[in-house]
Scaffold this motif. Structure first.
Motif, PDB file in Angstrom:
ATOM      1  N   VAL A  63      14.803  11.458 -79.156  1.00  0.00           N
ATOM      2  CA  VAL A  63      14.516  10.445 -80.297  1.00  0.00           C
ATOM      3  C   VAL A  63      14.899   9.660 -78.259  1.00  0.00           C
ATOM      4  O   VAL A  63      15.371   9.771 -77.895  1.00  0.00           O
ATOM      5  N   VAL A  65      14.545   5.670 -76.357  1.00  0.00           N
ATOM      6  CA  VAL A  65      15.689   4.508 -77.397  1.00  0.00           C
ATOM      7  C   VAL A  65      15.889   3.315 -76.072  1.00  0.00           C
ATOM      8  O   VAL A  65      16.080   3.431 -75.138  1.00  0.00           O
ATOM      9  N   ASP A 113      25.097   1.557 -82.617  1.00  0.00           N
ATOM     10  CA  ASP A 113      24.866   2.975 -83.175  1.00  0.00           C
ATOM     11  C   ASP A 113      25.412   3.121 -84.723  1.00  0.00           C
ATOM     12  O   ASP A 113      24.086   4.457 -85.075  1.00  0.00           O
ATOM     13  N   LEU A 116      20.817   3.186 -85.158  1.00  0.00           N
ATOM     14  CA  LEU A 116      20.508   4.955 -84.569  1.00  0.00           C
ATOM     15  C   LEU A 116      20.511   6.277 -86.238  1.00  0.00           C
ATOM     16  O   LEU A 116      20.000   6.213 -86.295  1.00  0.00           O
ATOM     17  N   LEU A 131      18.392  12.922 -76.489  1.00  0.00           N
ATOM     18  CA  LEU A 131      17.986  11.317 -76.677  1.00  0.00           C
ATOM     19  C   LEU A 131      17.490  11.109 -75.440  1.00  0.00           C
ATOM     20  O   LEU A 131      17.886  11.419 -73.828  1.00  0.00           O
ATOM     21  N   GLY A 133      17.778   7.533 -73.345  1.00  0.00           N
ATOM     22  CA  GLY A 133      17.974   6.042 -73.360  1.00  0.00           C
ATOM     23  C   GLY A 133      17.600   5.026 -71.714  1.00  0.00           C
ATOM     24  O   GLY A 133      18.106   6.047 -70.793  1.00  0.00           O
ATOM     25  N   VAL A 141      22.954   5.387 -76.157  1.00  0.00           N
ATOM     26  CA  VAL A 141      22.755   6.597 -76.640  1.00  0.00           C
ATOM     27  C   VAL A 141      23.897   7.661 -76.008  1.00  0.00           C
ATOM     28  O   VAL A 141      24.737   8.825 -76.420  1.00  0.00           O
ATOM     29  N   ALA A 145      25.994   9.552 -78.326  1.00  0.00           N
ATOM     30  CA  ALA A 145      26.811  10.616 -77.953  1.00  0.00           C
ATOM     31  C   ALA A 145      28.125  11.396 -78.257  1.00  0.00           C
ATOM     32  O   ALA A 145      28.970  12.314 -78.434  1.00  0.00           O
ATOM     33  N   VAL A 152      23.403  15.685 -81.231  1.00  0.00           N
ATOM     34  CA  VAL A 152      23.546  15.442 -80.345  1.00  0.00           C
ATOM     35  C   VAL A 152      22.847  16.567 -78.845  1.00  0.00           C
ATOM     36  O   VAL A 152      24.387  17.060 -78.939  1.00  0.00           O
ATOM     37  N   VAL A 155      21.225  14.698 -73.107  1.00  0.00           N
ATOM     38  CA  VAL A 155      20.885  13.289 -73.107  1.00  0.00           C
ATOM     39  C   VAL A 155      19.982  12.539 -71.487  1.00  0.00           C
ATOM     40  O   VAL A 155      21.187  13.438 -69.804  1.00  0.00           O
TER      41      VAL A 155
END
Length: 312
Positions: A63, A65, A113, A116, A131, A133, A141, A145, A152, A155
């Protein structure tokens, strides 16, 4: 005394009239407007979120962001680095941006938050996802997380905010925080402030290194500037050490990519993030500013792909 009161009332009336008129020039983000959008929409608690999918339907999910002001097309140059490895990439527009609804809300860490979380739950993504970000998406993110570590698996942070960030400070920033006056000021000057952001300076950049969409399109609809002002007032862009330390405590693998010439997320952020997340893979790109994920995608994408390499 009476004359002073009348003057104050007249000024207040003019201010309210100007505030309303500036809004009336804009278009409603209604069903007819949303018909122009690619992708799809999903209902979240605060309204409709706009999202798009790329990559194989059965691939593991990453994902992406986005940040403060530019919608999800800011990641266009990065998608193939993930889909070429078999990932299914989910991008979406934050509330207030792009084609997503513009609810009247606080726009704080809890709000982002929840949005999402609503998106993942609404799409039945209950297993862990990767994720990515970007800028303000970094602390979003990281916070997600830290709050939901079971959701998750990795990241990656592109020029993450929440560290050493330059921005509007001093008297102008204090004025924007004044209810009423700040709202009127932002409606009057916000568009020009945003369009003059150094990030959007693409002079000399070849077409493939430019934004894949028009940032001003979202500004034609009501609620965009209001959402950004609510974010400025309620979503801290600096001093988020506690958020990143909590992310480190989860043990989730983290990587970050910074730009040496970034005027927004300053290079001093590198040392701060290294202190907060000692195990993080951190990269500092030469000749790279805040738009490095698309302007310098040829340098950034190999790092993105390597971090999410399913064979590593």
């Amino acid at each position: 005394m009476i004359w002073s009161l009348l003057v104050v009332m007249a000024v207040g009336l003019l201010g309210v009239s100007a505030y309303v008129m500036l809004d009336l020039w804009l278009k409603p983000l209604d069903e007819a407007a949303r018909a122009k959008a690619p992708g799809a929409f999903i209902s979240a608690r605060a309204g409709l979120l706009h999202y798009t999918w790329d990559g194989p339907a059965d691939g593991p999910v990453v994902v992406m962001v986005h940040g403060f002001s530019t919608p999800h097309f800011i990641f266009e140059q990065n998608v193939a680095a993930l889909t070429d490895q078999g990932y299914r990439v989910l991008r979406f527009d934050h509330f207030g941006r792009g084609w997503s609804d513009r609810p009247i809300a606080r726009y704080d860490a809890d709000f982002y938050d929840e949005a999402l979380l609503n998106l993942l739950d609404g799409l039945s993504l209950t297993g862990p996802v990767g994720l990515v970000g970007l800028s303000m998406g970094g602390p979003i993110v990281a916070e997600f997380a830290a709050r939901h570590p079971q959701r998750v698996n990795r990241v990656l942070l592109f020029v993450p905010a929440g560290l050493d960030v330059a921005g509007l400070t001093g008297f102008a920033a204090r004025l924007l925080n004044v209810p009423g006056l700040g709202d009127l000021m932002w409606r009057a000057i916000g568009r020009s402030v945003l369009l003059n952001d150094p990030q959007y300076n693409e002079r000399g950049e070849p077409p493939e290194n430019r934004l894949a969409g028009n940032v001003s399109t979202q500004m034609e609809y009501r609620g965009y500037l209001d959402a950004l002002l609510a974010t400025m007032r309620n979503m801290p862009m600096s001093n988020r050490a506690e958020t990143y330390r909590r992310l480190a405590q989860t043990g989730i693998p983290v990587a970050a990519i910074f730009g040496k010439d970034d005027p927004t997320v300053l290079p001093a952020s590198v040392d701060k993030l290294a202190a907060y997340i000692p195990e993080a893979q951190i990269h500092l790109l030469e000749n790279a500013d805040h738009g490095l994920n698309y302007k310098r995608h040829r340098a950034a994408n190999p790092l993105l792909a390597a971090f999410f390499d399913p064979h590593s």
